[in-house]
Design an enzyme around this catalytic site. Structure first.
Site, PDB file in Angstrom:
ATOM      1  N   ARG A   1      -3.524  11.644 -10.584  1.00  0.00           N
ATOM      2  CA  ARG A   1      -2.938  10.319 -10.317  1.00  0.00           C
ATOM      3  C   ARG A   1      -2.322   9.684 -11.563  1.00  0.00           C
ATOM      4  O   ARG A   1      -2.919   9.651 -12.627  1.00  0.00           O
ATOM      5  CB  ARG A   1      -4.002   9.373  -9.750  1.00  0.00           C
ATOM      6  CG  ARG A   1      -3.456   7.949  -9.587  1.00  0.00           C
ATOM      7  CD  ARG A   1      -4.330   7.065  -8.784  1.00  0.00           C
ATOM      8  NE  ARG A   1      -5.673   6.987  -9.290  1.00  0.00           N
ATOM      9  CZ  ARG A   1      -6.694   6.495  -8.597  1.00  0.00           C
ATOM     10  NH1 ARG A   1      -6.519   6.079  -7.363  1.00  0.00           N
ATOM     11  NH2 ARG A   1      -7.892   6.450  -9.115  1.00  0.00           N
TER      12      ARG A   1
ATOM     13  N   ARG B   1     -17.075  -3.766  -0.739  1.00  0.00           N
ATOM     14  CA  ARG B   1     -17.585  -2.410  -0.951  1.00  0.00           C
ATOM     15  C   ARG B   1     -19.109  -2.339  -0.985  1.00  0.00           C
ATOM     16  O   ARG B   1     -19.685  -1.361  -1.426  1.00  0.00           O
ATOM     17  CB  ARG B   1     -16.941  -1.695  -2.128  1.00  0.00           C
ATOM     18  CG  ARG B   1     -16.995  -2.331  -3.447  1.00  0.00           C
ATOM     19  CD  ARG B   1     -16.407  -1.351  -4.471  1.00  0.00           C
ATOM     20  NE  ARG B   1     -14.976  -1.404  -4.554  1.00  0.00           N
ATOM     21  CZ  ARG B   1     -14.216  -0.400  -4.954  1.00  0.00           C
ATOM     22  NH1 ARG B   1     -14.740   0.744  -5.297  1.00  0.00           N
ATOM     23  NH2 ARG B   1     -12.920  -0.539  -5.026  1.00  0.00           N
TER      24      ARG B   1
ATOM     25  N   LYS C   1      -6.125   4.953  -0.161  1.00  0.00           N
ATOM     26  CA  LYS C   1      -6.092   3.567   0.344  1.00  0.00           C
ATOM     27  C   LYS C   1      -4.915   2.812  -0.275  1.00  0.00           C
ATOM     28  O   LYS C   1      -4.223   2.065   0.406  1.00  0.00           O
ATOM     29  CB  LYS C   1      -7.408   2.828   0.022  1.00  0.00           C
ATOM     30  CG  LYS C   1      -8.643   3.510   0.572  1.00  0.00           C
ATOM     31  CD  LYS C   1      -9.913   2.768   0.206  1.00  0.00           C
ATOM     32  CE  LYS C   1     -10.209   2.710  -1.280  1.00  0.00           C
ATOM     33  NZ  LYS C   1     -10.515   3.995  -1.909  1.00  0.00           N
TER      34      LYS C   1
END
Ligand code: AP5
Ligand code: MG
Length: 239
Positions: A150, A111, A38
């Site tokens: 990441r 969320r 995202k």
């Protein structure tokens, strides 16, 4: 579908609609599991269309970095993978939504259903609305593979991956030359908790937005370029 337009910065086009560089201004929500991309997609859509990416996670981490009392409270909650309180999270991103004059891309908010309803009444007061909800769909194996590699830049928010999107020099941001960091919620336990919360609390939003006719699903498992193309195809189809 009606596209939200911002009259302060856009002009009338020959067909009577409003545009910014030939593209209608849109407000988009990105939904997808942790590691679905995202953040990366939001940045690419920003480069292409100028929509402002607003990541609730980034905003919370920025507050954490200030080391304030609020920042410490945030760290206690989010480093374990739990959700920060709904109203307070909306308050923290409020300014960014108000300032997004060429449309926005909400990454990480809402969320849960309560946040979706809070957002709706909040946007109504601002005379804004959501035009599109993009579900970035990836299998859990892809999420876990990507999260393991990441590295991010605090300066520019660039999001790298040692395996899939490596920086030119290991541990250094290509754009600013500063050291990259790994998030503190990237532990095995926190990732497990984040994915559990995603399935329990965030996934119900898929049905919610589908019923509102706003949901489109794109395959997030390809390269960043392929994922961007899927998103652009959807956006262009709404023009
Ligand atoms: P948040 O920061 O939103 O994290 P998240 O939901 O866990 O999602 P991620 O950022 O992990 O995934 P992403 O989809 O953005 O993946 P990315 O683009 O980085 O939230 C963190 C925490 O803050 C939450 O757990 C919660 O505690 C709190 N919080 C946030 N919002 C809240 C809210 N609304 N209410 C309450 N609490 C809230 O990509 C992942 C990796 O893959 C990267 O390394 C990237 O380089 C790579 N990659 C991306 N796309 C591709 C691709 N197409 N191909 C190959 N590699 C790719
Ligand atoms: Mg993210």
């Amino acid at each position: 579908m009606h596209l939200t337009c911002n009259q302060e910065i856009v002009g009338s086009n020959p067909t009577g609609g409003l545009f910014l560089d030939g593209v209608n201004v849109m407000n988009i929500i990105l939904i997808g599991p942790q590691g679905s991309g995202k953040g990366v997609l939001g940045r690419h859509l920003n480069s292409k269309y100028g929509f402002s990416p607003i990541s609730s996670g980034d905003v919370l981490r920025q507050e954490m970095d200030k080391g304030t009392k609020l920042g410490k409270k945030i760290a206690d909650i989010i480093n374990k993978g739990n959700l920060f309180p709904d109203e307070l999270t909306l308050e923290l991103i409020d300014k960014k939504i108000r300032n997004a004059r060429s449309g926005f891309i909400l990454d990480g908010f809402p969320r849960n259903l309560n946040q979706a309803k809070l957002l709706e009444s909040y946007l109504e007061k601002l005379d804004k609305k959501i035009d599109l909800v993009l579900l970035v769909d990836v299998p859990e194996s892809v999420s876990l593979f990507r999260l393991a590699g990441r590295w991010q830049c605090k300066n520019f928010g660039e999001i790298y991956n040692t395996k899939t999107i490596p920086p030119k020099i290991h541990g250094i941001c290509d754009k600013c030359g500063k050291a990259l960091y790994q998030r503190e919620d990237e532990t095995e336990d926190a990732i497990k908790e984040r994915l559990k919360i995603y399935h329990e609390k965030t996934e119900p939003l898929i049905k919610y937005y589908k019923e509102k006719g706003l949901l489109k699903v794109i395959d997030g498992s390809g390269t960043p370029k392929e994922v961007l193309k899927h998103a652009v195809d959807v956006i262009e189809s709404l023009k």
